[in-house]
Design a protein around this motif. Structure first.
Motif, short mmCIF file in Angstrom:
data_model
loop_
_atom_site.label_atom_id
_atom_site.label_comp_id
_atom_site.label_asym_id
_atom_site.label_seq_id
_atom_site.Cartn_x
_atom_site.Cartn_y
_atom_site.Cartn_z
N ILE A 57 -33.87 3.45 15.78
CA ILE A 57 -32.80 3.03 16.68
C ILE A 57 -31.70 4.09 16.62
O ILE A 57 -31.25 4.45 15.53
CB ILE A 57 -32.24 1.66 16.26
N PRO A 58 -31.23 4.59 17.76
CA PRO A 58 -30.16 5.60 17.74
C PRO A 58 -28.90 5.07 17.08
O PRO A 58 -28.60 3.87 17.15
CB PRO A 58 -29.93 5.90 19.22
N GLY A 59 -28.18 5.96 16.45
CA GLY A 59 -26.99 5.56 15.72
C GLY A 59 -25.95 4.87 16.58
O GLY A 59 -25.30 3.91 16.16
N HIS A 60 -25.77 5.35 17.84
CA HIS A 60 -24.73 4.75 18.68
C HIS A 60 -25.09 3.33 19.10
O HIS A 60 -24.22 2.51 19.38
CB HIS A 60 -24.46 5.63 19.91
N ILE A 61 -26.41 3.02 19.12
CA ILE A 61 -26.84 1.65 19.40
C ILE A 61 -26.67 0.76 18.16
O ILE A 61 -26.16 -0.36 18.23
CB ILE A 61 -28.31 1.62 19.87
N ALA A 62 -27.06 1.29 17.01
CA ALA A 62 -26.94 0.54 15.77
C ALA A 62 -25.47 0.20 15.47
O ALA A 62 -25.17 -0.89 14.96
CB ALA A 62 -27.54 1.33 14.61
N GLN A 63 -24.55 1.08 15.81
CA GLN A 63 -23.13 0.84 15.56
C GLN A 63 -22.62 -0.36 16.34
O GLN A 63 -21.82 -1.14 15.86
CB GLN A 63 -22.32 2.08 15.92
N ARG A 64 -23.10 -0.54 17.57
CA ARG A 64 -22.64 -1.65 18.38
C ARG A 64 -23.13 -2.99 17.81
O ARG A 64 -22.45 -4.01 17.93
CB ARG A 64 -23.11 -1.52 19.83
N VAL A 65 -24.30 -2.97 17.20
CA VAL A 65 -24.85 -4.19 16.63
C VAL A 65 -24.11 -4.61 15.39
O VAL A 65 -23.87 -5.79 15.14
CB VAL A 65 -26.35 -4.00 16.31
#
Length: 216
Positions: A206-214
């Motif tokens: 999972i890309p970091g910018h997606i994981a940050q939003r979660v």
């Protein structure tokens, strides 16, 4: 920063104390949203369509297929675009004073087609980044054929209004003596665990910018 416009259409008539005149309030509402509603007349019939959007400075961008009737009709008329956030359900002691805590923006303007290739790419980047900040730099860029099949409209934010309600219910004075619960039920939008595409090749994280939003 210029204040928001004051026209017959943007002046708040009911509960004017809820209006905001700072243009930064408009930007904050737009930048926090995911979907806008586009009000437009197509073939003599009014339509209100939900769609993604993006903002660059004082311009709002929407996009879609070049064959979409709503986008084809847009440049020939004025439209109305709205964005609303629901922050809470206001539960009063009386049915009359139930309400919603919200932040809303209303924009009027005549859309302009974006035809320059660089400007269209910038607009599509803004739309993509509105939904998933950091995504544009990761993905494959549009091909010339894909750009040709995509229509982008620019709507100026020069005529817009903002209205906000926050806080507890405002009951009639006698009702405060009633043994009834009153208050606000907060509403929050959150992101769940990302669900991978079934065709995703193994080993792609999972890309970091997606994981940050979660994890926020």
């Amino acid at each position: 920063m210029d204040p928001l416009s004051s026209t017959a259409r943007t002046r708040v008539g009911r509960l004017p104390e809820r209006s905001r005149t700072d243009r930064s309030a408009l930007y904050d509402i737009l930048d926090a949203g995911l979907v806008c509603h586009l009000g437009i007349v197509v073939d003599g019939t009014p339509r209100v369509l939900p769609t993604g959007y993006g903002r660059i400075d004082d311009t709002l961008y929407i996009h879609g297929s070049t064959g979409a009737s709503s986008l084809m009709a847009g440049p020939s008329q004025e439209v109305c675009v709205t964005v609303t956030h629901v922050d809470g359900i206001v539960l009063a002691r009386s049915a009359f004073h139930h309400s919603i805590n919200y932040r809303s923006a209303v924009i009027y303007g005549t859309p302009q087609p974006v035809t320059d290739a660089d400007a269209k790419l910038a607009a599509l980047r803004a739309v993509t980044e509105q939904l998933a900040p950091g995504q544009w730099d990761l993905i494959r860029q549009p091909t010339r054929k894909e750009l040709a099949a995509t229509s982008v409209l620019a709507i100026s934010l020069s005529e817009a209004s903002v209205k906000v309600r926050q806080g507890p219910p405002g009951d009639d004075e006698p009702d405060y003596a009633l043994d009834l619960w009153a208050g606000v039920l907060p509403v929050r939008q959150t992101f769940g665990t990302p669900s991978p595409d079934p065709l995703l090749r193994p080993g792609i994280p999972i890309p970091g910018h997606i994981a940050q939003r979660v994890t926020r």
